[in-house]
Design a protein around this motif. Sequence first.
Motif, short mmCIF file in Angstrom:
data_model
loop_
_atom_site.label_atom_id
_atom_site.label_comp_id
_atom_site.label_asym_id
_atom_site.label_seq_id
_atom_site.Cartn_x
_atom_site.Cartn_y
_atom_site.Cartn_z
N SER A 213 -31.19 -31.97 -18.43
CA SER A 213 -31.24 -31.71 -19.66
C SER A 213 -31.36 -30.08 -19.74
O SER A 213 -31.13 -29.48 -20.91
N SER A 214 -31.62 -29.35 -18.67
CA SER A 214 -31.54 -27.91 -18.77
C SER A 214 -30.96 -27.50 -17.48
O SER A 214 -31.36 -28.08 -16.42
N THR A 215 -29.96 -26.41 -17.31
CA THR A 215 -29.35 -26.07 -16.12
C THR A 215 -30.41 -25.53 -15.22
O THR A 215 -30.37 -25.58 -13.83
N GLY A 216 -31.47 -24.66 -15.70
CA GLY A 216 -32.44 -24.10 -15.11
C GLY A 216 -31.89 -23.07 -13.79
O GLY A 216 -32.70 -22.86 -12.74
N GLY A 217 -30.81 -22.59 -13.96
CA GLY A 217 -30.19 -21.56 -13.07
C GLY A 217 -29.25 -22.09 -12.06
O GLY A 217 -28.76 -21.40 -11.32
N THR A 218 -29.44 -23.40 -11.98
CA THR A 218 -28.56 -24.15 -10.97
C THR A 218 -27.16 -24.35 -11.45
O THR A 218 -26.84 -24.52 -12.61
N THR A 219 -26.23 -24.61 -10.72
CA THR A 219 -24.89 -24.78 -11.09
C THR A 219 -24.32 -26.18 -10.84
O THR A 219 -23.40 -26.74 -11.26
N TYR A 220 -25.49 -27.13 -10.32
CA TYR A 220 -25.16 -28.86 -10.37
C TYR A 220 -25.74 -29.43 -11.42
O TYR A 220 -26.85 -29.04 -11.65
N GLY A 221 -24.94 -30.24 -11.94
CA GLY A 221 -25.48 -31.23 -12.94
C GLY A 221 -25.91 -32.38 -12.61
O GLY A 221 -26.81 -32.93 -13.36
N ALA A 222 -25.57 -32.87 -11.26
CA ALA A 222 -26.13 -34.15 -10.84
C ALA A 222 -25.95 -34.08 -9.05
O ALA A 222 -25.20 -33.40 -8.70
N GLU A 223 -27.01 -34.73 -8.56
CA GLU A 223 -26.79 -34.66 -7.08
C GLU A 223 -27.35 -36.17 -6.65
O GLU A 223 -28.44 -36.78 -7.12
N ILE A 224 -26.73 -36.48 -5.49
CA ILE A 224 -26.93 -37.97 -4.79
C ILE A 224 -27.44 -37.54 -3.42
O ILE A 224 -26.38 -37.01 -2.73
N ALA A 225 -28.61 -37.43 -2.96
CA ALA A 225 -28.84 -37.17 -1.58
C ALA A 225 -29.31 -38.45 -0.82
O ALA A 225 -30.10 -39.32 -1.18
N LEU A 226 -28.88 -38.43 0.33
CA LEU A 226 -29.07 -39.78 1.13
C LEU A 226 -29.85 -39.44 2.50
O LEU A 226 -29.30 -38.51 3.27
N ARG A 227 -30.89 -39.97 2.80
CA ARG A 227 -31.67 -39.67 4.12
C ARG A 227 -31.82 -38.35 4.49
O ARG A 227 -30.94 -37.86 5.41
N GLY A 228 -32.58 -37.52 3.73
CA GLY A 228 -32.75 -36.19 4.09
C GLY A 228 -31.72 -35.27 4.14
O GLY A 228 -31.49 -34.28 4.83
N ASN A 229 -30.54 -35.41 3.36
CA ASN A 229 -29.57 -34.71 2.82
C ASN A 229 -28.67 -34.74 4.15
O ASN A 229 -27.68 -33.96 4.52
N ASP A 230 -28.51 -35.98 5.15
CA ASP A 230 -27.47 -36.37 5.77
C ASP A 230 -26.16 -36.47 5.38
O ASP A 230 -25.03 -36.19 5.69
N LEU A 231 -26.21 -36.96 4.04
CA LEU A 231 -25.06 -36.77 2.88
C LEU A 231 -25.46 -36.44 1.73
O LEU A 231 -26.42 -37.02 1.18
N ASP A 232 -25.06 -35.58 1.08
CA ASP A 232 -25.20 -34.86 -0.05
C ASP A 232 -23.96 -34.94 -1.11
O ASP A 232 -22.94 -34.31 -0.77
N ILE A 233 -23.85 -35.60 -2.33
CA ILE A 233 -23.00 -35.50 -3.29
C ILE A 233 -23.36 -34.79 -4.37
O ILE A 233 -24.24 -35.04 -5.04
N LYS A 234 -22.58 -33.83 -4.84
CA LYS A 234 -23.17 -33.09 -5.92
C LYS A 234 -22.12 -32.89 -7.10
O LYS A 234 -20.63 -33.00 -6.67
N GLY A 235 -22.09 -32.61 -8.18
CA GLY A 235 -21.15 -32.40 -9.26
C GLY A 235 -21.24 -30.84 -9.69
O GLY A 235 -22.19 -30.34 -9.97
N SER A 236 -20.09 -30.14 -9.35
CA SER A 236 -20.39 -28.86 -9.81
C SER A 236 -18.65 -28.32 -10.17
O SER A 236 -17.97 -28.68 -9.57
N ALA A 237 -18.82 -27.68 -11.49
CA ALA A 237 -17.76 -26.91 -11.95
C ALA A 237 -16.44 -28.06 -11.87
O ALA A 237 -15.18 -27.63 -11.47
N ASN A 238 -16.75 -29.20 -12.70
CA ASN A 238 -15.70 -30.11 -12.85
C ASN A 238 -15.22 -30.66 -11.58
O ASN A 238 -14.30 -31.45 -11.36
N ALA A 239 -15.96 -30.62 -10.08
CA ALA A 239 -15.67 -31.18 -8.94
C ALA A 239 -16.88 -31.82 -8.37
O ALA A 239 -17.72 -31.82 -8.99
N ILE A 240 -16.24 -32.88 -7.49
CA ILE A 240 -17.09 -33.65 -6.74
C ILE A 240 -17.22 -33.00 -5.43
O ILE A 240 -16.14 -33.05 -4.77
N VAL A 241 -18.26 -32.52 -5.07
CA VAL A 241 -18.46 -31.96 -3.62
C VAL A 241 -19.50 -32.71 -2.62
O VAL A 241 -20.49 -33.11 -2.97
N PHE A 242 -18.77 -32.82 -1.45
CA PHE A 242 -19.56 -33.79 -0.53
C PHE A 242 -20.10 -32.84 0.94
O PHE A 242 -19.18 -31.78 1.22
#
Length: 258
Positions: A213-242
């Motif tokens: 709902s609000s950027t809050g200063g971060t550049t990520y619109g969505a994030e999926i984190a698995l088991r303490g960030n062993d794997l982290d998937i984020k959406g950033s600037a029209n890209a998917i970043v692993f």
Amino acid sequence: DSLIVTGTTTLVGTTNLDTVDIDGNVQADGTITVGVDDTGYDVKFFGATSGKSMLWDESADSLIVEGDVFIGYTANVAGAPLQVNTAGTTTLGLSAWQNPSHLAFRRSNNATIGGNTTVADDDVIGKISFLGADGSNYEDAAFIQVAVDGTLGTDTTDMPARIEFATSADNSDSPTTRMTILSGGNVGIGTSAPSKNLEIKAASIPTLKFNQSSTGGTTYGAEIALRGNDLDIKGSANAIVFYTGGTNDVSTAEKMRI
């Protein structure tokens, strides 16, 4: 030691009686003390209809009402034996000291009040219904209910249950189950039999949407984190970043970008 009234009697002061038999109205400006009757109750108010009475049991600190109870209004509005009706917001408050408040729903399959007969799979134990007026009737809008979820064992500690959440769609007054939490913990949205921890089912393409709902200063619109960030998937600037590595929800190493 008896007072028999066949009309209207006004009592002023203190009256101590063993028996009060009233066929009419009593207006009391003071105290009326009634002794224990032959049924063991201290005070008994009864009407012309058999089985319609109000009893006070001093020894058990209990008020027993045989019939309907209306609080705030004298008419049966919703067809329920216990009703609280007010012109403003109706609030039912439960307060406890040193312990949590407790609202209990119980079910037995015994036809006799107080009997204890085992419930069966799919029996609804309790239900909270929400209804709205449409100008002529009260229509079902939604409900939350708990049902037995499995066959009970032979021991006395087995009571598997599921929780069902239901809402009525537009142009309908028949709630449909939208979410189910099974006895084992699996959650189903659109399905009443989820086979995984979370299962989403829809008539068209099921969609899981993350909307910040609000950027809050971060550049990520969505994030999926698995088991303490062993794997982290984020959406950033029209890209998917692993990302991999990192702890405490902090990503360290980008491994792939689409």
